[in-house]
Write a protein that holds these residues in place. Structure first.
Motif, PDB file in Angstrom:
ATOM      1  N   THR B 149     -53.988  77.984   9.259  1.00 36.10           N
ATOM      2  CA  THR B 149     -53.540  77.070  10.327  1.00 36.10           C
ATOM      3  C   THR B 149     -53.920  75.609  10.048  1.00 36.10           C
ATOM      4  N   ARG B 150     -55.063  75.407   9.402  1.00 35.11           N
ATOM      5  CA  ARG B 150     -55.442  74.025   9.082  1.00 35.11           C
ATOM      6  C   ARG B 150     -54.432  73.409   8.125  1.00 35.11           C
ATOM      7  N   MET B 151     -54.126  74.176   7.079  1.00 34.93           N
ATOM      8  CA  MET B 151     -53.142  73.710   6.106  1.00 34.93           C
ATOM      9  C   MET B 151     -51.805  73.448   6.788  1.00 34.93           C
ATOM     10  N   MET B 152     -51.377  74.384   7.607  1.00 33.00           N
ATOM     11  CA  MET B 152     -50.071  74.244   8.245  1.00 33.00           C
ATOM     12  C   MET B 152     -50.037  73.052   9.186  1.00 33.00           C
ATOM     13  N   ALA B 153     -51.119  72.824   9.911  1.00 32.42           N
ATOM     14  CA  ALA B 153     -51.176  71.676  10.817  1.00 32.42           C
ATOM     15  C   ALA B 153     -51.057  70.390  10.024  1.00 32.42           C
ATOM     16  N   SER B 154     -51.716  70.339   8.884  1.00 31.26           N
ATOM     17  CA  SER B 154     -51.649  69.161   8.021  1.00 31.26           C
ATOM     18  C   SER B 154     -50.223  68.933   7.525  1.00 31.26           C
ATOM     19  N   VAL B 155     -49.593  69.997   7.077  1.00 30.32           N
ATOM     20  CA  VAL B 155     -48.226  69.895   6.558  1.00 30.32           C
ATOM     21  C   VAL B 155     -47.265  69.427   7.648  1.00 30.32           C
ATOM     22  N   ILE B 156     -47.429  69.968   8.825  1.00 26.44           N
ATOM     23  CA  ILE B 156     -46.537  69.591   9.918  1.00 26.44           C
ATOM     24  C   ILE B 156     -46.712  68.122  10.294  1.00 26.44           C
ATOM     25  N   LEU B 157     -47.945  67.719  10.494  1.00 28.55           N
ATOM     26  CA  LEU B 157     -48.199  66.330  10.884  1.00 28.55           C
ATOM     27  C   LEU B 157     -47.700  65.359   9.821  1.00 28.55           C
ATOM     28  N   ASN B 158     -48.080  65.587   8.580  1.00 24.79           N
ATOM     29  CA  ASN B 158     -47.699  64.660   7.510  1.00 24.79           C
ATOM     30  C   ASN B 158     -46.205  64.701   7.227  1.00 24.79           C
TER      31      ASN B 158
END
Lengths: 187, 187
Positions: B149-158
């Motif tokens: 989820t951390r990775m995915m949150a980063s990908v979504i935001l960026n």
DNA sequence: AAGACTAAACCGACCAGTCTAATAATTAAC
DNA sequence: GTTAATTATTAGACTGGTCGGTTTAGTCTT
């Protein structure tokens, strides 16, 4: 030679600080050329910047296309990952001070419409390269035939540029790694 | 009131042109306040900008959290799509001249380390909100338990911020729509 | 009268860009 | 082959304008 030195300095400085935040004085000092010479070779700072950008984009595209379109032994995903992984390593080596000149120019203010149009065209070219790479994967059954390659190329390009911005801010390659990991879910 | 007018003008101008490309004179003219008043309320242009940013981020976060964390009837993906779809419509209404103040500040040069640190902290907060939203989806079995989820949150935001940059350049919502479509593959 | 606030003249630093003059390199003339 | 004419390039002082920020004087409110 003078022109060459100027373009090299411009590339270096612009990719670190962005067009607006680099003054002519700094360019001249870095390139070790006088102002007269600069304005002999370039009609304005912006015309100069476009030439810098042009060279950056063209050189980059040569490599980009060779990795994405000519590595016949690799799947599209592998090709793309290879390219971005190399870029990530380069960024890390330079301690995240340099980004993508083209992507950063996206959000540059204080530039003419001509400048923006040029950036837009170049980005289109990069995106189209990704799209072609994906299309090839479709033909080889390495990629789902239902995938919208134009959409995916756009997402990849913009996602990567967004990750670079975040990388520069946080001085960390984490955003880049996150992006690369997400490719497994996308393609 | 004076302070208020200044902050409102700053929000408007900064989100259109970016910090570096808006001079004090323009801020004063837009807000219709004299310079003396400005420097009575703010110790510098940058301190002012941080206050503008703070207000922008806080107001935005209230909405962001309410959509991502409190819409219990919707899945994480639906919540995220709802939020971004609304933003996309707003951007379109304003003809793509305004972007995300926080995201654009990512690539702002000519600012202090304090400024950048502040932007970084705020982005972290937004990212963490996405991460919490996704975690909740895991608990409700709406999302694969194996998702990082951390990775995915980063990908979504960026990815979203990158899409906004591209949107501003191309004056088109296509990059935003592409991004939203990619969410189906990611989550 | 005291503090909060407004008002604008003013400051040095810096900005991109111009100008004139000197110099280097190339071509033409004889 | 040497000199004269022409052009390409270098050099940097200088211009007008804008930048963020300061200062000082004055005006409100309480």
């Amino acid at each position: 030679m003078t022109k060459e030195k100027a373009l090299a300095a411009g590339l270096e400085l612009f990719s670190q600080k962005g067009y607006s935040n680099v003054g002519l004085a700094e360019i001249l000092k870095t390139a070790e050329i006088p102002k007269g010479s600069f304005y002999h070779h370039f009609k304005s700072k912006e015309a100069f910047a476009i030439q810098v950008l042009e060279r950056y984009s063209n050189c980059g595209l040569v490599n980009f296309k060779s990795v994405l379109l000519e590595q016949k032994g690799l799947s599209p995903k592998e090709r793309i990952k290879t390219f971005y992984s190399d870029r990530a390593n380069e960024f890390e080596q330079k301690q995240f001070v340099k980004g993508c000149l083209l992507g950063d120019s996206c959000s540059e203010g204080g530039v003419s419409e001509e400048f923006k149009a040029f950036v837009g065209e170049q980005l289109e070219e990069w995106q189209l390269t990704i799209e072609r790479c994906l299309e090839e994967g479709k033909e080889n059954n390495q990629i789902s035939k239902t995938l919208d390659t134009r959409m995916m190329a756009s997402v990849i390009l913009n996602g990567w540029e967004g990750a670079i911005s975040r990388m520069k801010l946080s001085k960390s390659r984490q955003p880049l790694d996150d992006f690369m990991q997400s490719l497994d879910l996308l393609i």
